[in-house]
Design a protein around this motif. Structure first.
Motif, PDB file in Angstrom:
ATOM      1  N   ALA A  21     -14.811  -3.989 -69.005  1.00  0.00           N
ATOM      2  CA  ALA A  21     -14.075  -5.242 -69.228  1.00  0.00           C
ATOM      3  C   ALA A  21     -12.568  -5.024 -69.062  1.00  0.00           C
ATOM      4  O   ALA A  21     -11.876  -5.859 -68.470  1.00  0.00           O
ATOM      5  CB  ALA A  21     -14.380  -5.798 -70.617  1.00  0.00           C
ATOM      6  N   THR A  22     -12.080  -3.906 -69.554  1.00  0.00           N
ATOM      7  CA  THR A  22     -10.656  -3.595 -69.425  1.00  0.00           C
ATOM      8  C   THR A  22     -10.283  -3.402 -67.955  1.00  0.00           C
ATOM      9  O   THR A  22      -9.250  -3.916 -67.497  1.00  0.00           O
ATOM     10  CB  THR A  22     -10.305  -2.333 -70.233  1.00  0.00           C
ATOM     11  N   ILE A  23     -11.108  -2.684 -67.231  1.00  0.00           N
ATOM     12  CA  ILE A  23     -10.850  -2.473 -65.803  1.00  0.00           C
ATOM     13  C   ILE A  23     -10.860  -3.799 -65.062  1.00  0.00           C
ATOM     14  O   ILE A  23      -9.986  -4.070 -64.232  1.00  0.00           O
ATOM     15  CB  ILE A  23     -11.875  -1.480 -65.216  1.00  0.00           C
ATOM     16  N   TRP A  24     -11.829  -4.658 -65.369  1.00  0.00           N
ATOM     17  CA  TRP A  24     -11.918  -5.959 -64.693  1.00  0.00           C
ATOM     18  C   TRP A  24     -10.659  -6.785 -64.958  1.00  0.00           C
ATOM     19  O   TRP A  24     -10.070  -7.330 -64.025  1.00  0.00           O
ATOM     20  CB  TRP A  24     -13.163  -6.738 -65.152  1.00  0.00           C
ATOM     21  N   ILE A  25     -10.236  -6.871 -66.217  1.00  0.00           N
ATOM     22  CA  ILE A  25      -9.101  -7.738 -66.535  1.00  0.00           C
ATOM     23  C   ILE A  25      -7.811  -7.205 -65.940  1.00  0.00           C
ATOM     24  O   ILE A  25      -6.991  -7.974 -65.417  1.00  0.00           O
ATOM     25  CB  ILE A  25      -8.987  -7.996 -68.068  1.00  0.00           C
ATOM     26  N   CYS A  32      -7.848  -4.587 -55.469  1.00  0.00           N
ATOM     27  CA  CYS A  32      -7.957  -5.151 -56.819  1.00  0.00           C
ATOM     28  C   CYS A  32      -9.284  -5.873 -56.999  1.00  0.00           C
ATOM     29  O   CYS A  32      -9.934  -5.750 -58.040  1.00  0.00           O
ATOM     30  CB  CYS A  32      -6.801  -6.113 -57.104  1.00  0.00           C
ATOM     31  N   TRP A  33      -9.686  -6.628 -55.998  1.00  0.00           N
ATOM     32  CA  TRP A  33     -10.967  -7.324 -56.069  1.00  0.00           C
ATOM     33  C   TRP A  33     -12.102  -6.307 -56.208  1.00  0.00           C
ATOM     34  O   TRP A  33     -12.998  -6.465 -57.042  1.00  0.00           O
ATOM     35  CB  TRP A  33     -11.170  -8.197 -54.825  1.00  0.00           C
ATOM     36  N   GLY A  34     -12.068  -5.263 -55.395  1.00  0.00           N
ATOM     37  CA  GLY A  34     -13.101  -4.237 -55.442  1.00  0.00           C
ATOM     38  C   GLY A  34     -13.148  -3.512 -56.778  1.00  0.00           C
ATOM     39  O   GLY A  34     -14.231  -3.238 -57.315  1.00  0.00           O
ATOM     40  N   VAL A  35     -11.982  -3.193 -57.327  1.00  0.00           N
ATOM     41  CA  VAL A  35     -11.933  -2.547 -58.640  1.00  0.00           C
ATOM     42  C   VAL A  35     -12.518  -3.482 -59.698  1.00  0.00           C
ATOM     43  O   VAL A  35     -13.237  -3.046 -60.600  1.00  0.00           O
ATOM     44  CB  VAL A  35     -10.487  -2.121 -58.988  1.00  0.00           C
ATOM     45  N   GLY A  36     -12.242  -4.777 -59.578  1.00  0.00           N
ATOM     46  CA  GLY A  36     -12.826  -5.744 -60.501  1.00  0.00           C
ATOM     47  C   GLY A  36     -14.348  -5.758 -60.422  1.00  0.00           C
ATOM     48  O   GLY A  36     -15.029  -5.825 -61.452  1.00  0.00           O
ATOM     49  N   VAL A  37     -14.890  -5.666 -59.224  1.00  0.00           N
ATOM     50  CA  VAL A  37     -16.342  -5.614 -59.056  1.00  0.00           C
ATOM     51  C   VAL A  37     -16.899  -4.338 -59.697  1.00  0.00           C
ATOM     52  O   VAL A  37     -17.951  -4.369 -60.353  1.00  0.00           O
ATOM     53  CB  VAL A  37     -16.731  -5.719 -57.563  1.00  0.00           C
ATOM     54  N   VAL A  38     -16.197  -3.233 -59.533  1.00  0.00           N
ATOM     55  CA  VAL A  38     -16.617  -1.988 -60.192  1.00  0.00           C
ATOM     56  C   VAL A  38     -16.640  -2.187 -61.710  1.00  0.00           C
ATOM     57  O   VAL A  38     -17.575  -1.739 -62.389  1.00  0.00           O
ATOM     58  CB  VAL A  38     -15.705  -0.811 -59.787  1.00  0.00           C
ATOM     59  N   GLY A  39     -15.635  -2.868 -62.243  1.00  0.00           N
ATOM     60  CA  GLY A  39     -15.614  -3.170 -63.675  1.00  0.00           C
ATOM     61  C   GLY A  39     -16.822  -3.974 -64.105  1.00  0.00           C
ATOM     62  O   GLY A  39     -17.441  -3.700 -65.140  1.00  0.00           O
ATOM     63  N   LEU A  40     -17.204  -4.969 -63.290  1.00  0.00           N
ATOM     64  CA  LEU A  40     -18.400  -5.762 -63.594  1.00  0.00           C
ATOM     65  C   LEU A  40     -19.652  -4.899 -63.575  1.00  0.00           C
ATOM     66  O   LEU A  40     -20.530  -5.024 -64.441  1.00  0.00           O
ATOM     67  CB  LEU A  40     -18.550  -6.916 -62.594  1.00  0.00           C
ATOM     68  N   LEU A  41     -19.746  -4.006 -62.597  1.00  0.00           N
ATOM     69  CA  LEU A  41     -20.906  -3.109 -62.512  1.00  0.00           C
ATOM     70  C   LEU A  41     -20.938  -2.142 -63.698  1.00  0.00           C
ATOM     71  O   LEU A  41     -22.023  -1.797 -64.191  1.00  0.00           O
ATOM     72  CB  LEU A  41     -20.892  -2.347 -61.192  1.00  0.00           C
ATOM     73  N   MET A  42     -19.770  -1.728 -64.164  1.00  0.00           N
ATOM     74  CA  MET A  42     -19.712  -0.869 -65.347  1.00  0.00           C
ATOM     75  C   MET A  42     -20.214  -1.614 -66.593  1.00  0.00           C
ATOM     76  O   MET A  42     -20.913  -1.033 -67.431  1.00  0.00           O
ATOM     77  CB  MET A  42     -18.284  -0.365 -65.569  1.00  0.00           C
ATOM     78  N   ILE A  43     -19.878  -2.884 -66.700  1.00  0.00           N
ATOM     79  CA  ILE A  43     -20.369  -3.694 -67.821  1.00  0.00           C
ATOM     80  C   ILE A  43     -21.884  -3.805 -67.733  1.00  0.00           C
ATOM     81  O   ILE A  43     -22.600  -3.653 -68.733  1.00  0.00           O
ATOM     82  CB  ILE A  43     -19.721  -5.089 -67.839  1.00  0.00           C
TER      83      ILE A  43
END
Length: 127
Positions: free
Chosen positions: A84-88, A109-120
């Motif tokens: 969640a922190t990575i996504w935000i 940034c978009w890709g890192v956000g997707v990684v954050g979602l996958l981590m969640i």
């Protein structure tokens, strides 16, 4: 950051996107446009309004799965991950990168956000 804090920041960031889109629309089309039902939007002459509009649409597309996943983390008490922190953080950086037209950083940034979602999602699955 806690998942709840990230959710709160996500709402504030949504407001930042909406206000950015509104201010660029005002600058592009004037006050009258903002108070109409916008049935026929005039063609933008500059880049800022189009970028702000597309950034808002992209944020909403990404906000929906984030909220679902983040609320699931909170409800199941699978908190404590970094997704969640990575996504935000990625989404906070995304808006100015999009408005300024910095294409590779914006996409990163978009890709890192997707990684954050996958981590969640992985955290929900027990990893």
């Amino acid at each position: 950051m806690s998942e709840l804090l990230c959710l709160e920041i996500a709402v504030v960031l949504w407001l930042a996107h909406v206000l950015t889109q509104a201010f660029t629309a005002r600058a592009e089309f004037g006050d009258d446009f903002l108070f109409t039902p916008r049935d026929k939007a005039p063609t933008p002459k500059g880049l800022a309004f189009g970028r702000a509009d597309r950034a808002l649409a992209n944020y909403i597309e990404n906000l929906v799965p984030f909220v679902a996943l983040d609320l699931a983390l909170i409800a199941t008490q699978h908190t404590g991950g970094l997704g969640a922190t990575i996504w935000i953080i990625a989404r906070i950086i995304y808006l100015p990168m999009y408005i300024m037209g910095i294409k590779y950083v914006r996409t990163l940034c978009w890709g890192v956000g997707v990684v954050g979602l996958l981590m969640i999602l992985a955290r929900l699955a027990g990893y």
